[in-house]
Design a protein around this motif. Sequence first.
Motif, PDB file in Angstrom:
ATOM      1  N   THR A 203       8.161 -28.185  -4.744  1.00  0.00           N
ATOM      2  CA  THR A 203       8.486 -28.662  -6.087  1.00  0.00           C
ATOM      3  C   THR A 203       9.894 -28.231  -6.442  1.00  0.00           C
ATOM      4  O   THR A 203      10.267 -27.065  -6.260  1.00  0.00           O
ATOM      5  CB  THR A 203       7.497 -28.093  -7.114  1.00  0.00           C
ATOM      6  OG1 THR A 203       6.177 -28.514  -6.763  1.00  0.00           O
ATOM      7  CG2 THR A 203       7.837 -28.558  -8.523  1.00  0.00           C
TER       8      THR A 203
ATOM      9  N   SER B  71       8.303 -34.916  -4.929  1.00  0.00           N
ATOM     10  CA  SER B  71       8.936 -33.896  -5.765  1.00  0.00           C
ATOM     11  C   SER B  71      10.442 -34.112  -5.872  1.00  0.00           C
ATOM     12  O   SER B  71      11.051 -33.752  -6.883  1.00  0.00           O
ATOM     13  CB  SER B  71       8.642 -32.499  -5.208  1.00  0.00           C
ATOM     14  OG  SER B  71       9.258 -32.319  -3.938  1.00  0.00           O
TER      15      SER B  71
ATOM     16  N   SER C 247       4.861 -35.190  -0.165  1.00  0.00           N
ATOM     17  CA  SER C 247       5.572 -34.108  -0.855  1.00  0.00           C
ATOM     18  C   SER C 247       6.987 -34.517  -1.240  1.00  0.00           C
ATOM     19  O   SER C 247       7.616 -33.859  -2.076  1.00  0.00           O
ATOM     20  CB  SER C 247       5.597 -32.848   0.014  1.00  0.00           C
ATOM     21  OG  SER C 247       6.401 -33.030   1.178  1.00  0.00           O
TER      22      SER C 247
ATOM     23  N   HIS D  35       4.039 -39.673 -12.451  1.00  0.00           N
ATOM     24  CA  HIS D  35       5.434 -39.376 -12.784  1.00  0.00           C
ATOM     25  C   HIS D  35       6.168 -40.704 -12.880  1.00  0.00           C
ATOM     26  O   HIS D  35       6.238 -41.435 -11.900  1.00  0.00           O
ATOM     27  CB  HIS D  35       6.088 -38.495 -11.708  1.00  0.00           C
ATOM     28  CG  HIS D  35       5.464 -37.144 -11.573  1.00  0.00           C
ATOM     29  ND1 HIS D  35       5.817 -36.086 -12.366  1.00  0.00           N
ATOM     30  CD2 HIS D  35       4.493 -36.683 -10.742  1.00  0.00           C
ATOM     31  CE1 HIS D  35       5.104 -35.013 -12.020  1.00  0.00           C
ATOM     32  NE2 HIS D  35       4.289 -35.357 -11.036  1.00  0.00           N
TER      33      HIS D  35
ATOM     34  N   ASP E 289      10.885 -36.764  -8.408  1.00  0.00           N
ATOM     35  CA  ASP E 289      10.658 -36.179  -9.730  1.00  0.00           C
ATOM     36  C   ASP E 289      11.906 -35.474 -10.249  1.00  0.00           C
ATOM     37  O   ASP E 289      12.140 -35.414 -11.460  1.00  0.00           O
ATOM     38  CB  ASP E 289       9.509 -35.164  -9.677  1.00  0.00           C
ATOM     39  CG  ASP E 289       8.185 -35.815  -9.301  1.00  0.00           C
ATOM     40  OD1 ASP E 289       8.064 -37.043  -9.459  1.00  0.00           O
ATOM     41  OD2 ASP E 289       7.292 -35.087  -8.822  1.00  0.00           O
TER      42      ASP E 289
END
Length: 439
Positions: free
Chosen positions: A263, A292, A289, A330, A295
């Motif tokens: 993250t 992230s 993953s 998201h 994001d």
Amino acid sequence: MPMEDSARAACVSRTFMRSWRHHPYLILSNETLGLIDLILKNHSGTGIKTLKLDVYACSDLNACYLNDWLQIAITPTIESLTLQLPSEYEHEYDFPCSLLFGVNGNLIRHLHLNYCAFRPTVGTGCLISLTKLHLDHVCITGEELGCLLSSSLASMQLKLEYCDEIICLKIPCMLEQLSRLLTVSDCSMLRMIESQAPNLMTLDFDGDNLVQLGQSLQVKNLVMDFFDATNFLNYSVTKLPNMVPNLETLTLFSYFEMLNTPTVVAKFHHLKYLKIYMVGGDPGYDFCSLGSVLDAAPVLETFILCVIQTDMEFDPVFWDASNMRQTPEHKYKSLKNVMIFGFFSDKSLVELTCHILENATSLESIILDTVYAHGDNNSFDRCIIGPARCKCCFLLDAEILKANKGVIAIQKYIAEKVPFDVKLDVRGPCRRQCHTSEP
């Protein structure tokens, strides 16, 4: 008229000699090696603007001759100097810096040196007009390069290749014109790059070992490629937002990624274009993953993922769709274009793609290509995309099977989730079957 013929004509014609002896552009190579001494010593030295001396293949070149030639050619009118020497000269020949500094170097705009030692020091002078500096296999320390750069206030482009004595590269703040490009490649001892040049917009560097990037507030375009840096993607997405906070375009080459992407706490507040090459790595890497990273880039418009992992084991196509993960929501409000090259039937890669489709509210197009070739748009070595080519790139049977399974995975799990107003472009193995033939 070729330089060799010009030199011979000058020997027999006084009229031609008078015009040729003031010729401003001298491009000399191994083909004219036997005449270089004659050409330069019969040249008046007046009006030379360009000297390109390529004697790379001449292993027995006498340094005394080379010094004499440079003495003749480097005059107050010279604007461009390119010197390509034999490889053994890298540690044997010291370029005579004194010839460049002072009145002789006032007009030099382009300096390209190969295979020599270059030792500018404090007080040696300045190259006030230098706009492009390219050093390749040159022995020069970071301090010596700093002396040169601090006196070259017009520099706009800097390229360093295989300069193995540089440990710390510091770009001084007075280089206000250094704005186009800083390229650093394969400098084996380099450990730190610090830039204080206020207008430097683009950094492009690669090598075997990880290089720390000092805070560079002004950089907007960054390319990083370090072959031996395991988990480089993991490192980059956690460190770069703070070190290079104003990035707008970012290209990362990740080799041997063993850890899932963490993250990202900090944000890439200005990042609009992100391209990631993933080469090799852990067969269990979780592509989902990578969400992230998306994001952490709230204004990202283009995301390109190039997967080059032909030896990886991957999940079979026919898994239970009910077991696919539902990732947290998201919204990617700015993401318009997504391209995944080398797409294959890994469950986590399918999950990442579905996650993007469900959350990119402004998405316009998505390209899923199960055959990785070359280039930003995967347009080389593909006859159906590049009509100038008669054959696609050769693929092993296992690679074709893998690509076909990737197409099935797209059709089964992804196609139905593409919004009606989003263009889906699925690219598989060539229908002409020319992948199966050696080019």
